[in-house]
Design a protein around this motif. Structure first.
Motif, PDB file in Angstrom:
ATOM      1  N   ILE A  63      42.852  41.081  19.183  1.00 17.48           N
ATOM      2  CA  ILE A  63      43.114  40.512  20.548  1.00 17.48           C
ATOM      3  C   ILE A  63      42.247  38.800  19.979  1.00 17.48           C
ATOM      4  CG2 ILE A  63      40.893  41.167  21.444  1.00 17.48           C
ATOM      5  CD1 ILE A  63      44.061  40.075  23.571  1.00 17.48           C
ATOM      6  N   GLU A  64      41.707  38.820  19.395  1.00 17.40           N
ATOM      7  CA  GLU A  64      40.261  37.936  18.821  1.00 17.40           C
ATOM      8  C   GLU A  64      41.195  36.772  17.932  1.00 17.40           C
ATOM      9  OE1 GLU A  64      40.442  40.273  15.389  1.00 17.40           O
ATOM     10  OE2 GLU A  64      40.061  40.968  17.410  1.00 17.40           O
ATOM     11  N   THR A  65      43.018  37.587  17.373  1.00 17.98           N
ATOM     12  CA  THR A  65      43.824  36.209  16.484  1.00 17.98           C
ATOM     13  C   THR A  65      44.809  35.828  17.610  1.00 17.98           C
ATOM     14  OG1 THR A  65      44.958  37.620  16.066  1.00 17.98           O
ATOM     15  CG2 THR A  65      42.812  37.307  14.593  1.00 17.98           C
ATOM     16  N   ALA A  66      44.851  36.829  19.165  1.00 19.06           N
ATOM     17  CA  ALA A  66      45.837  36.250  19.547  1.00 19.06           C
ATOM     18  C   ALA A  66      46.063  34.634  19.970  1.00 19.06           C
ATOM     19  CB  ALA A  66      45.964  36.825  21.315  1.00 19.06           C
ATOM     20  N   ALA A  67      46.750  33.811  19.863  1.00 16.09           N
ATOM     21  CA  ALA A  67      46.851  32.246  20.548  1.00 16.09           C
ATOM     22  C   ALA A  67      47.568  32.750  21.968  1.00 16.09           C
ATOM     23  CB  ALA A  67      48.159  31.876  20.296  1.00 16.09           C
ATOM     24  N   LEU A  68      47.994  33.996  22.270  1.00 17.13           N
ATOM     25  CA  LEU A  68      48.473  33.838  23.643  1.00 17.13           C
ATOM     26  C   LEU A  68      48.284  35.151  24.050  1.00 17.13           C
ATOM     27  CD1 LEU A  68      50.229  32.863  26.519  1.00 17.13           C
ATOM     28  CD2 LEU A  68      52.186  32.989  24.878  1.00 17.13           C
ATOM     29  N   PHE A  69      48.295  36.046  25.557  1.00 15.61           N
ATOM     30  CA  PHE A  69      48.374  37.022  25.985  1.00 15.61           C
ATOM     31  C   PHE A  69      48.683  37.328  27.030  1.00 15.61           C
ATOM     32  CE2 PHE A  69      46.493  40.865  28.300  1.00 15.61           C
ATOM     33  CZ  PHE A  69      46.521  42.142  27.354  1.00 15.61           C
ATOM     34  N   ILE A  70      49.692  37.832  27.050  1.00 17.41           N
ATOM     35  CA  ILE A  70      50.831  37.966  28.624  1.00 17.41           C
ATOM     36  C   ILE A  70      50.738  40.034  29.026  1.00 17.41           C
ATOM     37  CG2 ILE A  70      52.742  37.703  29.743  1.00 17.41           C
ATOM     38  CD1 ILE A  70      53.819  35.950  27.073  1.00 17.41           C
ATOM     39  N   ALA A  71      49.954  39.443  30.772  1.00 22.14           N
ATOM     40  CA  ALA A  71      50.099  40.855  31.358  1.00 22.14           C
ATOM     41  C   ALA A  71      50.750  40.638  31.603  1.00 22.14           C
ATOM     42  CB  ALA A  71      48.753  40.716  32.102  1.00 22.14           C
ATOM     43  N   VAL A  72      52.228  41.866  31.994  1.00 20.44           N
ATOM     44  CA  VAL A  72      53.637  41.967  32.532  1.00 20.44           C
ATOM     45  C   VAL A  72      53.749  42.959  33.258  1.00 20.44           C
ATOM     46  CG1 VAL A  72      54.078  39.988  32.278  1.00 20.44           C
ATOM     47  CG2 VAL A  72      55.062  41.356  30.641  1.00 20.44           C
ATOM     48  N   THR A  73      52.646  44.009  33.011  1.00 21.50           N
ATOM     49  CA  THR A  73      53.334  45.379  33.691  1.00 21.50           C
ATOM     50  C   THR A  73      53.341  45.685  35.087  1.00 21.50           C
ATOM     51  OG1 THR A  73      51.014  46.124  34.160  1.00 21.50           O
ATOM     52  CG2 THR A  73      51.147  46.459  32.174  1.00 21.50           C
ATOM     53  N   SER A  74      53.575  46.372  35.883  1.00 25.32           N
ATOM     54  CA  SER A  74      54.076  46.458  36.899  1.00 25.32           C
ATOM     55  C   SER A  74      53.113  46.400  37.939  1.00 25.32           C
ATOM     56  CB  SER A  74      55.020  47.801  37.112  1.00 25.32           C
ATOM     57  OG  SER A  74      53.854  49.049  37.128  1.00 25.32           O
ATOM     58  N   SER A  75      51.445  46.876  37.036  1.00 28.28           N
ATOM     59  CA  SER A  75      50.622  46.754  38.233  1.00 28.28           C
ATOM     60  C   SER A  75      49.940  45.420  38.267  1.00 28.28           C
ATOM     61  CB  SER A  75      49.542  47.760  37.997  1.00 28.28           C
ATOM     62  OG  SER A  75      48.236  47.940  38.503  1.00 28.28           O
ATOM     63  N   GLU A  76      49.553  44.894  39.252  1.00 27.15           N
ATOM     64  CA  GLU A  76      48.641  43.306  39.717  1.00 27.15           C
ATOM     65  C   GLU A  76      47.580  43.198  38.789  1.00 27.15           C
ATOM     66  OE1 GLU A  76      49.647  40.401  43.184  1.00 27.15           O
ATOM     67  OE2 GLU A  76      47.950  42.369  43.515  1.00 27.15           O
ATOM     68  N   THR A  77      46.585  45.024  39.349  1.00 24.15           N
ATOM     69  CA  THR A  77      44.993  45.068  39.290  1.00 24.15           C
ATOM     70  C   THR A  77      45.322  44.635  37.518  1.00 24.15           C
ATOM     71  OG1 THR A  77      44.549  46.058  41.375  1.00 24.15           O
ATOM     72  CG2 THR A  77      43.350  46.443  39.777  1.00 24.15           C
ATOM     73  N   THR A  78      46.086  45.479  36.936  1.00 26.85           N
ATOM     74  CA  THR A  78      46.121  45.430  35.913  1.00 26.85           C
ATOM     75  C   THR A  78      46.405  44.144  34.855  1.00 26.85           C
ATOM     76  OG1 THR A  78      46.834  48.240  35.711  1.00 26.85           O
ATOM     77  CG2 THR A  78      47.167  47.251  33.443  1.00 26.85           C
ATOM     78  N   ASN A  79      46.978  43.558  35.234  1.00 28.97           N
ATOM     79  CA  ASN A  79      47.616  42.475  34.542  1.00 28.97           C
ATOM     80  C   ASN A  79      46.260  41.701  34.833  1.00 28.97           C
ATOM     81  OD1 ASN A  79      49.892  43.165  33.959  1.00 28.97           O
ATOM     82  ND2 ASN A  79      50.950  42.383  36.057  1.00 28.97           N
ATOM     83  N   ILE A  80      45.760  41.462  35.805  1.00 35.26           N
ATOM     84  CA  ILE A  80      44.404  40.700  36.491  1.00 35.26           C
ATOM     85  C   ILE A  80      43.593  41.179  34.947  1.00 35.26           C
ATOM     86  CG2 ILE A  80      42.423  39.541  38.074  1.00 35.26           C
ATOM     87  CD1 ILE A  80      45.214  39.817  40.035  1.00 35.26           C
ATOM     88  N   THR A  81      42.666  42.092  35.552  1.00 30.65           N
ATOM     89  CA  THR A  81      41.788  42.645  34.280  1.00 30.65           C
ATOM     90  C   THR A  81      41.991  42.685  33.106  1.00 30.65           C
ATOM     91  OG1 THR A  81      41.346  44.482  35.903  1.00 30.65           O
ATOM     92  CG2 THR A  81      41.061  44.956  34.360  1.00 30.65           C
ATOM     93  N   ALA A  82      43.522  43.185  32.655  1.00 24.80           N
ATOM     94  CA  ALA A  82      43.427  43.013  31.175  1.00 24.80           C
ATOM     95  C   ALA A  82      43.588  41.467  30.554  1.00 24.80           C
ATOM     96  CB  ALA A  82      44.891  43.097  31.246  1.00 24.80           C
ATOM     97  N   CYS A  83      44.000  40.790  31.927  1.00 25.45           N
ATOM     98  CA  CYS A  83      43.913  39.363  31.232  1.00 25.45           C
ATOM     99  C   CYS A  83      42.266  38.316  31.188  1.00 25.45           C
ATOM    100  CB  CYS A  83      44.199  38.141  32.072  1.00 25.45           C
ATOM    101  SG  CYS A  83      45.927  37.961  31.617  1.00 25.45           S
ATOM    102  N   VAL A  84      40.947  38.888  31.612  1.00 27.74           N
ATOM    103  CA  VAL A  84      39.981  39.068  31.708  1.00 27.74           C
ATOM    104  C   VAL A  84      39.204  39.286  30.503  1.00 27.74           C
ATOM    105  CG1 VAL A  84      37.846  38.625  33.076  1.00 27.74           C
ATOM    106  CG2 VAL A  84      39.717  38.904  34.238  1.00 27.74           C
ATOM    107  N   LEU A  85      39.580  40.593  30.209  1.00 27.01           N
ATOM    108  CA  LEU A  85      38.997  40.980  29.236  1.00 27.01           C
ATOM    109  C   LEU A  85      39.720  39.701  27.924  1.00 27.01           C
ATOM    110  CD1 LEU A  85      39.608  44.694  30.016  1.00 27.01           C
ATOM    111  CD2 LEU A  85      36.922  43.958  30.351  1.00 27.01           C
ATOM    112  N   ALA A  86      40.929  40.255  27.755  1.00 24.89           N
ATOM    113  CA  ALA A  86      41.710  39.602  26.536  1.00 24.89           C
ATOM    114  C   ALA A  86      41.102  38.403  26.612  1.00 24.89           C
ATOM    115  CB  ALA A  86      42.994  39.465  26.667  1.00 24.89           C
TER     116      ALA A  86
END
Length: 449
Positions: A63-86
């Motif tokens: 993740i530390e090398t990612a220019a872009l992280f896109i969270a598009v799971t069916s769970s809104e909570t998962t997407n928000i949490t994953a983006c914050v962590l990323a």
């Protein structure tokens, strides 16, 4: 560019597919082994099985090398949490798919960027906005607005009665003293080839033509196309899904007369309570008698947004047979796009494609601020902000060695849209809209980098 996508569902897979065509380095994360196996077999990407909210999984994806992280799971909570962590773990930009449109409406107030989420994407909200725009531009099959309507893309099928059939692009332009529209892409009837038109390109009956228009251009196109502009006021929506609800809510605010047909009583009751200005009918929209009882023939537009593509298509065909002027169907299968005109439905919309178009601008070079792929055509629209040091700055369009497979669609200067001709000089700060075939995108980007 390294891009990590969390969620291998329909939106995630479609995004990975489009981005892999761009030769990006894609990593797809999902908890479902089957979804990842399918993606791995069909796409040249890396897959990781695991929870996108797991720090170990994100680190495994580098993740530390990612220019872009896109969270598009069916769970809104998962997407928000994953983006914050990323973001905390080093991702440069993050995008979260959400279903609660309130988040978008109050994005600045809440300050999502402060917690690590750079952009929020709601496919449902995008679909509802697309539907409203299509209703406001009756007579056209495809629409897309730049800068709140300063420039508008409009697509139509040219009929035999159109004034410009048999004329060249240059001859059609001469019909008006001041130009408010320009053709940017043409697809000949019965072919899959996209033509970027030039002055000597001839309009033919049956052509699907995409135009870029400034203020007043839509009226001129109506006149030239031989269409009669009819105001849309009475709208029937089939399906009380998130898209159906958001569409009805927006249309009620815009003073449309809205009827919603929903088969589930509990959903219908909730809709009736939340939408006091809409008439909600509990019934099966596939039942011809119910639609006739609700005076479907008096409707100006029929919008089918149930969770079943086939139901949406068939009900739109029924509405068309009853004389409804405008029909719009939500479909999940991209292959159905090929059928829309041949089977008689005015417009098909796909939320996966809408979401992908919105996310695409983050992988472009230069100052790309908006981007859309033309429906069922092999071309893209890109909007750039011109930098002071760009190759294009302070140059006349005619002096640029711009690729033949690309065309200037419009320029927005000081909030006003302009259709530029050869003697137009591009300035720093201008927002320039370009239509181009995929093969010329990289070359076009160098003019704005």
């Amino acid at each position: 560019m390294k891009i990590i996508i969390a969620g291998a569902g329909e939106v995630g897979f479609h995004l990975a597919k489009l981005l892999s065509y761009e030769s990006q380095e894609i990593t797809l994360i999902d908890t479902k082994k089957d979804s990842l196996a399918y993606a791995g077999e069909h796409l040249d990407i890396k897959t990781i099985k695991g929870d996108a909210t797991s720090i170990e999984i994100l680190r495994e994806a580098r993740i530390e090398t990612a220019a872009l992280f896109i969270a598009v799971t069916s769970s809104e909570t998962t997407n928000i949490t994953a983006c914050v962590l990323a973001k905390q773990l080093g991702a440069k930009r993050t995008i979260a798919r959400i279903s609660n449109t309130e988040f978008i409406e109050h994005k600045e107030t809440v300050g999502f960027s402060k917690i690590g989420i750079d952009e929020l994407i709601s496919p449902e909200s995008l679909a509802a906005s697309e539907i409203e725009l299509l209703l406001n531009q009756y007579g056209f099959n495809d629409t897309y607005e730049f800068e709140e309507g300063a420039l508008t893309m409009l697509g139509l099928r040219i009929s035999r009665t159109a004034t410009f059939v048999g004329k060249t692009v240059k001859q059609a332009a001469e019909l008006y003293s001041e130009l408010h529209f320009i053709p940017i892409a043409i697809q000949r009837l019965g072919t899959q080839y996209t033509i970027i038109p030039r002055g000597d390109t001839i309009f033919k009956e049956g052509d699907k033509v995409v135009f870029m228009t400034s203020e007043g251009g839509d009226e001129e196109l109506f006149e030239l196309s031989g269409k009669v502009k009819v105001e849309i006021k009475n709208v029937m929506i089939l399906g009380g899904s998130q898209i159906g609800y958001k569409t009805a809510k927006d249309l009620c605010v815009s003073k449309f007369n809205v009827k919603i047909v929903e088969s589930k009583r509990s959903v219908a009751e909730d809709l009736a309570e939340d939408l006091p200005n809409a008439l909600v009918i509990c019934g099966d929209g596939r039942n011809v008698e119910i639609l006739e009882e609700e005076n479907i023939s008096d409707m100006d537009a029929f919008i089918a947004v149930t969770g079943n593509s086939e139901t949406n298509i068939m009900s739109c065909l029924l509405a068309k047979s009853k004389g409804v002027k405008k029909t719009i169907a939500l479909v999940e299968n991209m292959d159905y796009y090929q059928l829309s005109q041949s089977i008689g439905i005015d417009t098909l919309i796909n939320k996966k494609l809408l979401a992908a178009n919105n996310i695409f601008r983050y992988i472009r070079k230069g100052e790309v601020v908006a981007m859309t792929k033309l429906t069922n055509m092999n071309a893209e629209l890109l909007e750039f902000v011109v930098k002071p040091h760009s190759k294009i700055t302070n140059k006349l369009i005619k002096d640029l060695k711009f690729p033949k497979s690309a065309i200037f669609g419009g320029v927005i200067r000081d909030g006003k849209g302009v259709i530029p001709l050869g003697n137009f000089k591009i300035g720093a700060g201008d927002r320039v809209v370009v239509c181009c075939l995929p093969r010329s995108i990289s070359e076009v980007e160098t003019f704005f980098a």
